[in-house]
Design a protein around this motif. Structure first.
Motif, PDB file in Angstrom:
ATOM      1  N   THR A 162      62.537  14.432  -8.040  1.00 55.96           N
ATOM      2  CA  THR A 162      63.378  14.064  -9.255  1.00 55.96           C
ATOM      3  C   THR A 162      63.151  12.786 -10.088  1.00 55.96           C
ATOM      4  N   ASP A 163      62.300  12.126  -9.604  1.00 59.55           N
ATOM      5  CA  ASP A 163      61.763  10.760 -10.259  1.00 59.55           C
ATOM      6  C   ASP A 163      61.091  11.088 -11.624  1.00 59.55           C
ATOM      7  N   THR A 164      61.560  10.473 -12.775  1.00 60.49           N
ATOM      8  CA  THR A 164      61.096  10.733 -14.015  1.00 60.49           C
ATOM      9  C   THR A 164      59.984   9.715 -14.458  1.00 60.49           C
ATOM     10  N   LEU A 165      58.681  10.174 -14.151  1.00 61.71           N
ATOM     11  CA  LEU A 165      57.714   9.129 -14.272  1.00 61.71           C
ATOM     12  C   LEU A 165      56.914   9.468 -15.568  1.00 61.71           C
ATOM     13  N   VAL A 166      56.350   8.249 -16.374  1.00 61.16           N
ATOM     14  CA  VAL A 166      55.584   8.445 -17.667  1.00 61.16           C
ATOM     15  C   VAL A 166      54.367   8.125 -17.194  1.00 61.16           C
ATOM     16  N   LEU A 167      53.392   9.182 -17.178  1.00 63.02           N
ATOM     17  CA  LEU A 167      51.914   8.891 -16.777  1.00 63.02           C
ATOM     18  C   LEU A 167      50.937   8.476 -18.108  1.00 63.02           C
ATOM     19  N   ASP A 168      49.920   7.738 -17.816  1.00 67.07           N
ATOM     20  CA  ASP A 168      49.124   7.242 -19.018  1.00 67.07           C
ATOM     21  C   ASP A 168      47.778   7.839 -18.260  1.00 67.07           C
ATOM     22  N   ASN A 169      47.187   8.463 -19.214  1.00 67.03           N
ATOM     23  CA  ASN A 169      45.744   9.138 -19.101  1.00 67.03           C
ATOM     24  C   ASN A 169      44.557   8.140 -19.378  1.00 67.03           C
ATOM     25  N   GLY A 170      45.026   7.358 -20.240  1.00 61.55           N
ATOM     26  CA  GLY A 170      44.145   6.456 -20.701  1.00 61.55           C
ATOM     27  C   GLY A 170      43.333   5.438 -19.857  1.00 61.55           C
ATOM     28  N   PRO A 171      42.509   4.674 -20.537  1.00 58.70           N
ATOM     29  CA  PRO A 171      41.728   3.606 -19.616  1.00 58.70           C
ATOM     30  C   PRO A 171      42.623   2.859 -18.792  1.00 58.70           C
ATOM     31  N   ASN A 172      42.297   2.485 -17.360  1.00 60.35           N
ATOM     32  CA  ASN A 172      43.019   1.874 -16.548  1.00 60.35           C
ATOM     33  C   ASN A 172      42.378   0.590 -16.413  1.00 60.35           C
ATOM     34  N   PRO A 173      42.882  -0.589 -16.536  1.00 60.73           N
ATOM     35  CA  PRO A 173      42.053  -1.842 -16.490  1.00 60.73           C
ATOM     36  C   PRO A 173      42.102  -2.038 -14.977  1.00 60.73           C
ATOM     37  N   ASP A 174      42.961  -1.526 -14.176  1.00 58.45           N
ATOM     38  CA  ASP A 174      42.963  -1.928 -12.904  1.00 58.45           C
ATOM     39  C   ASP A 174      42.120  -1.033 -12.002  1.00 58.45           C
ATOM     40  N   ALA A 175      41.882   0.156 -12.360  1.00 55.55           N
ATOM     41  CA  ALA A 175      41.263   1.012 -11.529  1.00 55.55           C
ATOM     42  C   ALA A 175      40.936   2.361 -12.565  1.00 55.55           C
ATOM     43  N   PRO A 176      39.587   2.390 -13.022  1.00 54.62           N
ATOM     44  CA  PRO A 176      39.051   2.940 -13.971  1.00 54.62           C
ATOM     45  C   PRO A 176      39.349   4.486 -13.678  1.00 54.62           C
ATOM     46  N   GLY A 177      39.309   5.153 -12.542  1.00 56.79           N
ATOM     47  CA  GLY A 177      39.431   6.570 -12.168  1.00 56.79           C
ATOM     48  C   GLY A 177      40.882   7.057 -11.966  1.00 56.79           C
ATOM     49  N   TYR A 178      41.572   6.295 -12.072  1.00 60.03           N
ATOM     50  CA  TYR A 178      43.040   6.543 -11.547  1.00 60.03           C
ATOM     51  C   TYR A 178      44.118   6.482 -12.878  1.00 60.03           C
ATOM     52  N   ARG A 179      44.860   7.390 -12.966  1.00 55.32           N
ATOM     53  CA  ARG A 179      46.205   7.323 -13.859  1.00 55.32           C
ATOM     54  C   ARG A 179      47.082   6.278 -13.699  1.00 55.32           C
ATOM     55  N   ARG A 180      47.872   5.856 -14.544  1.00 54.63           N
ATOM     56  CA  ARG A 180      48.964   4.865 -14.417  1.00 54.63           C
ATOM     57  C   ARG A 180      50.246   5.436 -14.420  1.00 54.63           C
ATOM     58  N   ILE A 181      51.220   4.917 -13.849  1.00 54.88           N
ATOM     59  CA  ILE A 181      52.684   4.959 -14.106  1.00 54.88           C
ATOM     60  C   ILE A 181      53.055   3.932 -15.052  1.00 54.88           C
ATOM     61  N   VAL A 182      53.349   4.308 -16.285  1.00 57.80           N
ATOM     62  CA  VAL A 182      53.918   3.401 -17.212  1.00 57.80           C
ATOM     63  C   VAL A 182      55.168   3.127 -17.407  1.00 57.80           C
ATOM     64  N   ASP A 183      56.042   3.915 -16.961  1.00 59.42           N
ATOM     65  CA  ASP A 183      57.448   3.799 -17.008  1.00 59.42           C
ATOM     66  C   ASP A 183      57.981   4.672 -15.939  1.00 59.42           C
ATOM     67  N   ILE A 184      59.254   4.133 -14.996  1.00 57.59           N
ATOM     68  CA  ILE A 184      59.780   4.925 -14.159  1.00 57.59           C
ATOM     69  C   ILE A 184      61.126   4.805 -14.784  1.00 57.59           C
ATOM     70  N   LYS A 185      61.574   6.018 -15.323  1.00 55.60           N
ATOM     71  CA  LYS A 185      63.061   6.220 -15.996  1.00 55.60           C
ATOM     72  C   LYS A 185      64.095   6.341 -15.136  1.00 55.60           C
ATOM     73  N   GLY A 186      63.738   6.521 -13.687  1.00 52.72           N
ATOM     74  CA  GLY A 186      64.690   6.586 -12.608  1.00 52.72           C
ATOM     75  C   GLY A 186      64.714   8.299 -12.264  1.00 52.72           C
ATOM     76  N   ARG A 187      65.632   8.608 -11.704  1.00 50.38           N
ATOM     77  CA  ARG A 187      65.474  10.071 -11.151  1.00 50.38           C
ATOM     78  C   ARG A 187      66.515  10.795 -12.121  1.00 50.38           C
ATOM     79  N   SER A 188      65.943  11.929 -12.323  1.00 46.03           N
ATOM     80  CA  SER A 188      66.541  12.841 -13.252  1.00 46.03           C
ATOM     81  C   SER A 188      67.915  13.418 -13.159  1.00 46.03           C
ATOM     82  N   ASP A 189      68.292  13.257 -11.478  1.00 43.94           N
ATOM     83  CA  ASP A 189      69.506  13.636 -11.118  1.00 43.94           C
ATOM     84  C   ASP A 189      70.582  12.505 -11.639  1.00 43.94           C
ATOM     85  N   ALA A 190      70.044  11.334 -11.872  1.00 51.58           N
ATOM     86  CA  ALA A 190      71.090  10.108 -11.840  1.00 51.58           C
ATOM     87  C   ALA A 190      72.009  10.040 -13.292  1.00 51.58           C
ATOM     88  N   TRP A 191      71.630  10.886 -14.133  1.00 47.72           N
ATOM     89  CA  TRP A 191      72.378  10.999 -15.395  1.00 47.72           C
ATOM     90  C   TRP A 191      73.758  11.161 -15.287  1.00 47.72           C
TER      91      TRP A 191
END
Length: 460
Positions: A337-366
């Motif tokens: 239930t974690d609400t993650l925002v993923l980025d598919n663009g270029p990753n400066p830390d590891a070129p082949g991997y997506r990044r989590i650019v935001d973790i909004k918390g759990r969708s059941d925490a509203w």
């Protein structure tokens, strides 16, 4: 040497043996990552269908040897309730039974024995004490090896490029018992020259500050809420250490904590993400452009409330996760239930991997109020995080508003943030909200894991 100590020693050796490969994988291209995912998906599903009655019935119609990543949406998701209902049929080792594993955990809690390896090769942990839905999960030998490397391989690579000067001392603040996965995982250093001091997150903050001042670590690893408290202690002049690297885990990291670390020590915080079910599978590199997702070890699908894959990851309600390491407890499209925002663009830390650019918390925490009025935790964070006299807080939903417990500093006056919260809630649709803020010396934490649940909705 007792059996647990010997098994632990051997396990850490195997962790370090895998480290060179784990670090090298950070240079993989996207094509290499996806090829590895496809290979491991086929192997995991094949093994599950052959050795798990649950998966034989659920996925036996598939040709596992020909599975493609694009075939995943055709596989139905599984929930924590599914795992607990069908536990004995899901695991692939016929020696394993949920009742026996629960008995093993209860014996550990009661102090009847201290061998945390079940049957000499599995690590068992329970989760869900803060969310109300309990789950019991297993890590096999391979899962721990992969998870420990996913946790620290960014750090190892950075050390290879810029070797640290002086004593190598890491202070790890985690659960006080190996019953919780954080105690097993986070003190596991990939660098054999690195010393560790392990402190329970339940240690009184004054005592923790004293021990850290004596130890003088150059690195700090801990729950996000504890690190935030330590930042406040440093800014108030009581904590006198100079960490060169900070890694937070297990809880949402607030922007306020990053700002406090920058003010106190001039360094940003490396955040991470994971869970007991799948291990830690994302860590932040030195670009601080998001946490690199260990996609060589998991497949993560952002989905909507109906578990349908979304084209825009920013619109995801939660994620489905498929484990690619370990075979004893297969998790294929497991609902998190974690609400993650993923980025598919270029990753400066590891070129082949997506990044989590935001973790909004759990969708059941509203917080949901009468009339289906839904309030996101950000409504509270936007006010409480701006008050310089508040270093930590917990928000407890009430029938008509919220009760806030806060660790405060200096000349704290609750009337201003109270009024600001009432206005913010009104703007979000909850008029005439009843809000109280109480200054406390410490916040209530889970009795076993010592985690802080920052937002506590009303029981359903």
């Amino acid at each position: 040497m007792d059996s647990f100590t010997e098994l632990r020693r051997r396990h850490v050796e195997d962790v370090r043996r895998f480290t060179p490969e784990a670090v090298a994988r950070l240079d993989w291209t996207r094509e290499q990552v996806r090829a590895h995912q496809t290979k491991r998906l086929r192997e995991v599903v094949s093994h599950a269908v052959q050795h798990s009655p649950y998966y034989a019935e659920r996925l036996g119609h598939l040709d596992a040897r020909a599975l493609e990543l694009d075939d995943l949406p055709s596989i139905p998701p599984m929930t924590k309730a599914d795992v607990m209902t069908h536990w004995d049929q899901i695991v692939t080792d016929p020696e394993l039974h949920l009742d026996d594993v629960v008995e093993h955990l209860e014996a550990l809690h009661a102090g009847k024995h201290q061998n945390y390896y079940y049957l000499g090769k599995y690590y068992a942990a329970a989760t869900g004490g803060t969310s109300g839905q309990r789950g019991v999960f297993l890590w096999d030998w391979e899962t721990f090896i992969a998870t420990a490397n996913a946790t620290y391989r960014m750090e190892v690579r950075d050390d290879q490029l810029h070797p640290p000067d002086g004593p190598r001392r890491t202070a790890v603040i985690c659960a006080g018992s190996f019953v919780h996965a954080s105690r097993l995982l986070f003190p596991t250093m990939l660098d054999p020259q690195r010393d560790t001091l392990v402190l329970s997150a339940g240690t009184p903050i004054g005592q923790m500050v004293e021990q850290l001042n004596d130890y003088q670590p150059d690195r700090l690893v801990g729950y996000a809420s504890i690190v935030e408290e330590l930042c406040a202690e440093a800014l108030d002049g009581r904590l006198a250490i100079q960490p060169q690297r900070i890694l937070t885990n297990s809880e949402p990291l607030l922007p306020e904590a990053r700002n406090m670390a920058l003010e106190a020590w001039g360094i940003n915080i490396h955040n991470s993400w994971g869970s007991v079910e799948i291990g830690l599978v994302a860590t932040e590199g030195d670009s601080f452009a998001g946490s690199t997702l260990a996609e060589d070890m998991v497949i993560v699908e952002p989905v909507d409330v109906e578990h349908r894959v979304v084209a825009d990851p920013a619109q995801a309600d939660h994620v489905l996760v498929t484990k690619l390491c370990g075979t004893v407890m297969p998790l294929v499209r497991y609902v998190m239930t974690d609400t993650l925002v993923l980025d598919n663009g270029p990753n400066p830390d590891a070129p082949g991997y997506r990044r989590i650019v935001d973790i909004k918390g759990r969708s059941d925490a509203w917080f949901v109020y009468a009339g289906d009025i839904k309030i996101h935790p950000m409504v509270f964070r936007s006010v409480l995080g701006q008050d310089r006299h508040i270093s930590e807080y917990q928000v407890q939903q009430t029938e008509r508003g919220a009760k806030v417990l806060a660790i405060t500093h200096g000349d704290f006056e609750p009337s201003r943030p109270t009024a600001a919260l009432q206005q913010a809630l009104a703007d979000a649709g909850l008029g005439n909200a009843q809000v109280s803020i109480e200054s406390v010396a410490e916040l209530p934490r889970h009795p076993q894991t010592n985690k802080l649940k920052r937002f506590v909705p009303l029981a359903k």
